[in-house]
Design a protein around this motif. Sequence first.
Motif, PDB file in Angstrom:
ATOM      1  N   ASN A 420       0.787  -1.227   0.000  1.00 17.31           N
ATOM      2  CA  ASN A 420       0.000   0.000   0.000  1.00 17.31           C
ATOM      3  C   ASN A 420       0.824   1.284   0.000  1.00 17.31           C
ATOM      4  O   ASN A 420       0.300   2.377   0.179  1.00 17.31           O
ATOM      5  N   LYS A 421       2.151   1.139  -0.221  1.00 20.22           N
ATOM      6  CA  LYS A 421       2.971   2.363  -0.343  1.00 20.22           C
ATOM      7  C   LYS A 421       2.480   3.174  -1.531  1.00 20.22           C
ATOM      8  O   LYS A 421       2.138   2.637  -2.578  1.00 20.22           O
ATOM      9  N   PRO A 422       2.470   4.489  -1.384  1.00 22.13           N
ATOM     10  CA  PRO A 422       2.064   5.317  -2.523  1.00 22.13           C
ATOM     11  C   PRO A 422       3.085   5.195  -3.659  1.00 22.13           C
ATOM     12  O   PRO A 422       4.232   4.815  -3.418  1.00 22.13           O
ATOM     13  N   PRO A 423       2.668   5.533  -4.870  1.00 22.82           N
ATOM     14  CA  PRO A 423       3.586   5.424  -6.013  1.00 22.82           C
ATOM     15  C   PRO A 423       4.868   6.228  -5.806  1.00 22.82           C
ATOM     16  O   PRO A 423       4.895   7.211  -5.061  1.00 22.82           O
ATOM     17  N   ALA A 424       5.902   5.768  -6.478  1.00 17.78           N
ATOM     18  CA  ALA A 424       7.222   6.424  -6.379  1.00 17.78           C
ATOM     19  C   ALA A 424       7.161   7.842  -6.914  1.00 17.78           C
ATOM     20  O   ALA A 424       6.410   8.136  -7.851  1.00 17.78           O
ATOM     21  N   THR A 425       7.968   8.701  -6.313  1.00 17.66           N
ATOM     22  CA  THR A 425       8.082  10.082  -6.807  1.00 17.66           C
ATOM     23  C   THR A 425       9.547  10.472  -6.899  1.00 17.66           C
ATOM     24  O   THR A 425      10.411   9.853  -6.290  1.00 17.66           O
ATOM     25  N   LEU A 426       9.749  11.502  -7.697  1.00 19.81           N
ATOM     26  CA  LEU A 426      11.083  12.091  -7.841  1.00 19.81           C
ATOM     27  C   LEU A 426      10.880  13.581  -7.604  1.00 19.81           C
ATOM     28  O   LEU A 426       9.833  14.128  -7.979  1.00 19.81           O
ATOM     29  N   MET A 427      11.844  14.227  -6.982  1.00 20.32           N
ATOM     30  CA  MET A 427      11.671  15.658  -6.762  1.00 20.32           C
ATOM     31  C   MET A 427      12.989  16.407  -6.963  1.00 20.32           C
ATOM     32  O   MET A 427      14.025  15.986  -6.452  1.00 20.32           O
ATOM     33  N   LEU A 428      12.922  17.466  -7.739  1.00 19.51           N
ATOM     34  CA  LEU A 428      14.116  18.269  -8.005  1.00 19.51           C
ATOM     35  C   LEU A 428      14.205  19.437  -7.036  1.00 19.51           C
ATOM     36  O   LEU A 428      13.183  19.924  -6.546  1.00 19.51           O
ATOM     37  N   ALA A 429      15.437  19.853  -6.786  1.00 21.05           N
ATOM     38  CA  ALA A 429      15.675  20.990  -5.893  1.00 21.05           C
ATOM     39  C   ALA A 429      16.821  21.812  -6.458  1.00 21.05           C
ATOM     40  O   ALA A 429      17.433  21.428  -7.464  1.00 21.05           O
ATOM     41  N   ALA A 430      17.121  22.932  -5.796  1.00 21.34           N
ATOM     42  CA  ALA A 430      18.236  23.776  -6.246  1.00 21.34           C
ATOM     43  C   ALA A 430      19.534  22.975  -6.318  1.00 21.34           C
ATOM     44  O   ALA A 430      20.398  23.244  -7.152  1.00 21.34           O
ATOM     45  N   ALA A 431      19.639  21.961  -5.463  1.00 20.71           N
ATOM     46  CA  ALA A 431      20.859  21.140  -5.431  1.00 20.71           C
ATOM     47  C   ALA A 431      21.137  20.465  -6.764  1.00 20.71           C
ATOM     48  O   ALA A 431      22.281  20.102  -7.047  1.00 20.71           O
ATOM     49  N   ASN A 432      20.113  20.291  -7.577  1.00 20.20           N
ATOM     50  CA  ASN A 432      20.307  19.619  -8.864  1.00 20.20           C
ATOM     51  C   ASN A 432      20.779  20.565  -9.969  1.00 20.20           C
ATOM     52  O   ASN A 432      20.991  20.139 -11.108  1.00 20.20           O
ATOM     53  N   PHE A 433      20.911  21.829  -9.623  1.00 21.55           N
ATOM     54  CA  PHE A 433      21.216  22.810 -10.681  1.00 21.55           C
ATOM     55  C   PHE A 433      22.435  23.691 -10.387  1.00 21.55           C
ATOM     56  O   PHE A 433      22.552  24.768 -10.932  1.00 21.55           O
ATOM     57  N   GLY A 434      23.324  23.248  -9.518  1.00 25.44           N
ATOM     58  CA  GLY A 434      24.485  24.112  -9.290  1.00 25.44           C
ATOM     59  C   GLY A 434      25.572  23.558  -8.398  1.00 25.44           C
ATOM     60  O   GLY A 434      26.712  23.444  -8.827  1.00 25.44           O
ATOM     61  N   PRO A 435      25.244  23.199  -7.157  1.00 29.59           N
ATOM     62  CA  PRO A 435      26.328  22.939  -6.201  1.00 29.59           C
ATOM     63  C   PRO A 435      27.125  21.658  -6.447  1.00 29.59           C
ATOM     64  O   PRO A 435      28.159  21.482  -5.824  1.00 29.59           O
ATOM     65  N   TYR A 436      26.636  20.795  -7.327  1.00 36.60           N
ATOM     66  CA  TYR A 436      27.323  19.510  -7.505  1.00 36.60           C
ATOM     67  C   TYR A 436      27.811  19.318  -8.941  1.00 36.60           C
ATOM     68  O   TYR A 436      27.384  18.396  -9.637  1.00 36.60           O
ATOM     69  N   PRO A 437      28.706  20.185  -9.412  1.00 37.56           N
ATOM     70  CA  PRO A 437      29.203  19.969 -10.773  1.00 37.56           C
ATOM     71  C   PRO A 437      29.974  18.653 -10.881  1.00 37.56           C
ATOM     72  O   PRO A 437      30.570  18.189  -9.903  1.00 37.56           O
ATOM     73  N   MET A 438      29.929  18.072 -12.055  1.00 39.41           N
ATOM     74  CA  MET A 438      30.767  16.916 -12.350  1.00 39.41           C
ATOM     75  C   MET A 438      32.189  17.410 -12.649  1.00 39.41           C
ATOM     76  O   MET A 438      32.433  18.611 -12.728  1.00 39.41           O
ATOM     77  N   ALA A 439      33.101  16.453 -12.872  1.00 36.95           N
ATOM     78  CA  ALA A 439      34.486  16.826 -13.196  1.00 36.95           C
ATOM     79  C   ALA A 439      34.553  17.649 -14.475  1.00 36.95           C
ATOM     80  O   ALA A 439      35.473  18.433 -14.660  1.00 36.95           O
ATOM     81  N   ASN A 440      33.557  17.510 -15.362  1.00 36.32           N
ATOM     82  CA  ASN A 440      33.592  18.273 -16.615  1.00 36.32           C
ATOM     83  C   ASN A 440      33.071  19.705 -16.448  1.00 36.32           C
ATOM     84  O   ASN A 440      32.990  20.452 -17.421  1.00 36.32           O
ATOM     85  N   GLY A 441      32.717  20.055 -15.218  1.00 35.40           N
ATOM     86  CA  GLY A 441      32.298  21.426 -14.948  1.00 35.40           C
ATOM     87  C   GLY A 441      30.807  21.656 -15.099  1.00 35.40           C
ATOM     88  O   GLY A 441      30.300  22.723 -14.744  1.00 35.40           O
ATOM     89  N   LEU A 442      30.080  20.682 -15.639  1.00 40.18           N
ATOM     90  CA  LEU A 442      28.630  20.814 -15.804  1.00 40.18           C
ATOM     91  C   LEU A 442      27.907  20.108 -14.666  1.00 40.18           C
ATOM     92  O   LEU A 442      28.424  19.170 -14.079  1.00 40.18           O
ATOM     93  N   THR A 443      26.683  20.537 -14.407  1.00 40.79           N
ATOM     94  CA  THR A 443      25.855  19.743 -13.508  1.00 40.79           C
ATOM     95  C   THR A 443      25.466  18.447 -14.235  1.00 40.79           C
ATOM     96  O   THR A 443      25.565  18.355 -15.457  1.00 40.79           O
ATOM     97  N   ARG A 444      25.028  17.469 -13.456  1.00 39.10           N
ATOM     98  CA  ARG A 444      24.623  16.210 -14.097  1.00 39.10           C
ATOM     99  C   ARG A 444      23.432  16.415 -15.041  1.00 39.10           C
ATOM    100  O   ARG A 444      23.372  15.829 -16.107  1.00 39.10           O
ATOM    101  N   LEU A 445      22.512  17.290 -14.651  1.00 37.46           N
ATOM    102  CA  LEU A 445      21.385  17.544 -15.561  1.00 37.46           C
ATOM    103  C   LEU A 445      21.844  18.362 -16.768  1.00 37.46           C
ATOM    104  O   LEU A 445      21.367  18.144 -17.886  1.00 37.46           O
TER     105      LEU A 445
END
Lengths: 565, 565
Positions: A420-445
């Motif tokens: 009876n768990k509700p369906p899976a969800t995904l949620m984006l935040a500011a963290a997905n758009f800046g603070p975690y660049p990859m080695a290539n300098g881009l964010t993962r998204l």
Amino acid sequence: MADAHAPERPLANGQTRIDFQTEPSRYRHWKLQIDGDVATLLLDVDEKGALFEGYELKLNSYDLGVDIELADAIERLRFEHPQVRVVVLRSAKPRVFCAGANIRMLAGASHAHKVNFCKFTNETRNGLEDLSAHSGLQTICAINGTAAGGGYELALAADHIMLVDDGSSAVSLPELPLLAVLPGTGGLTRVSDKRKVRRDHADFFCTTEEGVKGKRAVEWRLVDEVVPGSKFEQAVTARAQEFAAKSQRGEAAPGIRLMPLARTFSADGIAYDLVSVEFDRAGRVATITLRGPSAPPPASADAMQALGAEFWPLKLARELDDAILNIRLNEFDVAAIVFKSSGGPDDVMAYEHFLDDNKDHWLSREIRHFWKRVLKRVDLTSRSLVTLIEPGSCFAGTLAELAFASDRSYMFLGQREGDNKPPATLMLAAANFGPYPMANGLTRLGSRFLADATVLERAKAAQGVTLDAERAQELGLVTFALDDIDWDDEVRVFLEERASFSPDALTGLEANLRFAGPETMESKIFARLTAWQNWIFQRPNAVGEDGALRRYGTGQKPVFDTRRV
Amino acid sequence: MADAHAPERPLANGQTRIDFQTEPSRYRHWKLQIDGDVATLLLDVDEKGALFEGYELKLNSYDLGVDIELADAIERLRFEHPQVRVVVLRSAKPRVFCAGANIRMLAGASHAHKVNFCKFTNETRNGLEDLSAHSGLQTICAINGTAAGGGYELALAADHIMLVDDGSSAVSLPELPLLAVLPGTGGLTRVSDKRKVRRDHADFFCTTEEGVKGKRAVEWRLVDEVVPGSKFEQAVTARAQEFAAKSQRGEAAPGIRLMPLARTFSADGIAYDLVSVEFDRAGRVATITLRGPSAPPPASADAMQALGAEFWPLKLARELDDAILNIRLNEFDVAAIVFKSSGGPDDVMAYEHFLDDNKDHWLSREIRHFWKRVLKRVDLTSRSLVTLIEPGSCFAGTLAELAFASDRSYMFLGQREGDNKPPATLMLAAANFGPYPMANGLTRLGSRFLADATVLERAKAAQGVTLDAERAQELGLVTFALDDIDWDDEVRVFLEERASFSPDALTGLEANLRFAGPETMESKIFARLTAWQNWIFQRPNAVGEDGALRRYGTGQKPVFDTRRV
């Protein structure tokens, strides 16, 4: 092949796995000394303290065990000593700074260990540079003698290199002439791209066993200054003060203690407080499950600081980091890592908002940087990565980065029968758009949506929205959305298929597809340099019975296949 | 190691060396058809026309011999057919476009051949892209069936990919699942960086033997359009006309004939009209001497066109290109290439000015682009490169680029005893500051002087000035300036030292130090992708007795070492 089907070499002292956890009181090779805003990292390698059996760590040479301590010390500077503005890297031994990676260790190590050893030491040196670039902690390397190979490569990670001018002390990269391998711990890339040494000078330097000293070392940009022996101590002190004055760092606040991680190893897994690792050994799969927070964020930055290493985002990152490293260096047979999570997405988002609201607090900053480095470690982990976004999971914000770091993601559509768990969800935040660049300098998204900036914009606009599987797929955030009928079979087939492929080909494939777009000095170290070094680490001219790495120190000259490839 | 100390495989038809010279009347695998401003390159591989003994070229699969024809055809489009605006790449065989590199050829090739084969095919595909980007000749790939592996990689080099939509025709990169190697002819890099396919889609695509077809191929950006079989011919014609209309190319002028090069091979060298190659086999050195012009430049662009392939800069470039390729693929034992020149620097500069004055003429432009590609080929040649600037040499402008492409240069200071030639000089021209970028996007001098833009500016200001050895060294243009007393010994010691080092380590070192600074898609293909592929080409999982490349087609499954590296 030197190591085809060969067992891994035995660890010293009857140990059965390489442990990445340590603390200053247990260091055998480094001393971390703090004096006001200046820290000294003193290299004093215990010859008898090798990680594996069969060699001694002479002349301040190192193996992975030495580097685990260095990596630990750097994390402690970040978290335990926020008042420190400068760290001076030095040797406690006379006339030698560091002779680099231990040659007997390299000669006897399996290919998989060699490659993963270099990857870790590279990450440690990148971590030093990140410390300077993003946390303002300046680094000085004071070389009192010979800095050879990996010894000079460590110096290259510093902001400022000082060399004693005594007629004999020199920096050198003798890997090619002595061992027929490359200066592969960033050496070639930092010489060309960081120090910007002219290519013909670099060619001379890297093919000259004895290295370069004195004035020429400065003129060729190999070091920043040479100082007569009689004035060296004084100069190091002066330079440390000068760099301390320039540093942006220096918190009046006390640090937090990085307490030992609570872990239990069993035959089939590792249990941490917030992370669990389960090995399906027959299937060659490791499942890493991350647990969301069990309490709301603290009321204030002070309360966060009081929680210290128990603060959920930090604890989770430290446990995940340790889990990844364990798999990398102790579980070579794992083909795929499955990321799962359990918890409430809104609870995770509350922590995202807390970190954002306190983003100017030193500890929040360090935690974001820590996650950045852990996620980079995930990117560089040569196992197939897949995230399963199931009912009951909490892939939101920072945790969602694991889905974007994965080679594929599968999201459960609707509910599971009898659950009876509700369906899976995904949620984006500011963290997905800046603070975690990859080695290539881009964010993962940013890297994911290279083709079309509007797709990235659409994702940005969806921040904070609860995304079900259909919407997540429309936004391009997950690879496949599958319902209960298909889920088990599709996931099983994928994992079986992955285990059936050549592990080497997957390593090469993933090392390419994960890094679309630009390259940076950091990414070049793992691409151009490391890939060539790994090639050389397979070549009989280096690792064969008659190769240079095996014959070094035997008095016998290596025998080379003279054909150029 | 699969090929350690193994002899190279025998060439077919009793040939003793791979020849890079051909012409359309001798093609066995390609047909170059010209119809107004549209050219068609028709792939129709002769199964019996393999370069080596021991395999047949089924299903339009290719080996180096097939690609030598393609490379030749592309040069002829540039020089012989300046009116062509569009080239359509097609197959003459039903239901198959191209099955990629021949697997039996790969399985039996030496490591050195495999690596150099891939390097050449990569250069050919980069040449197609350069043709579009810089000469305005648009490329369309019309896929009428299966485009697998290298077949799809060839398509990826085109501007526009059309796929027939017939329920079975597909594009695929089945290297990993079938052969345990990578799509290493640019495939992975072009999928991620040119087509910008989302990384999880790319992961699926590159691990799926049967590939992707129809609508999904378009949605995933793998092809630009799919067209029903019944409308395919019509659509290809329409698209060719459309691209022709957009093209900047299309000279009314007739082209020039690329006449066969006059060459004489002997045991110790190759004699061309303007280039000579001498092999010192004991020392493992090849000396390439380039001769300056024996006549002043023609009076006009028309006169240049009348000279055609006899025009000095073009003839010299074609001969140098052929010499380099000969060394790369026929002379694996050569450790170092020494560049020398003879002639008058002012005579060379006269041609520089002529090309600059006529830079808008199509032939001048193509000649500059040709030199650009030859110089890139030099950069990528895995032999130690050294330029000796001696009395009587003419390293000016374009020829001086060879010194900057070299790992080191030595310049003779003063005169040689008993030789009345005036002292050596070096001269810079506009050619050193723009028209010949390296794969990393920078000029060779820009790359050399990354550390300090003012040094580059000083060099720019010295254009047209006769630089003696002292001045050239002050400007950072040569590595060492040596007088008569030291010259012979220093040069000899350097060459002996180079021959004594591990050829593999030098390959890796030079591949790093030559490419300081930024990476581009082109340079990533030779760095990240190629270096990983070369690593895999050494791994038993691919090339061992039980590896996938050896076992393909035998009915036996490969046996993999399951450890991940």
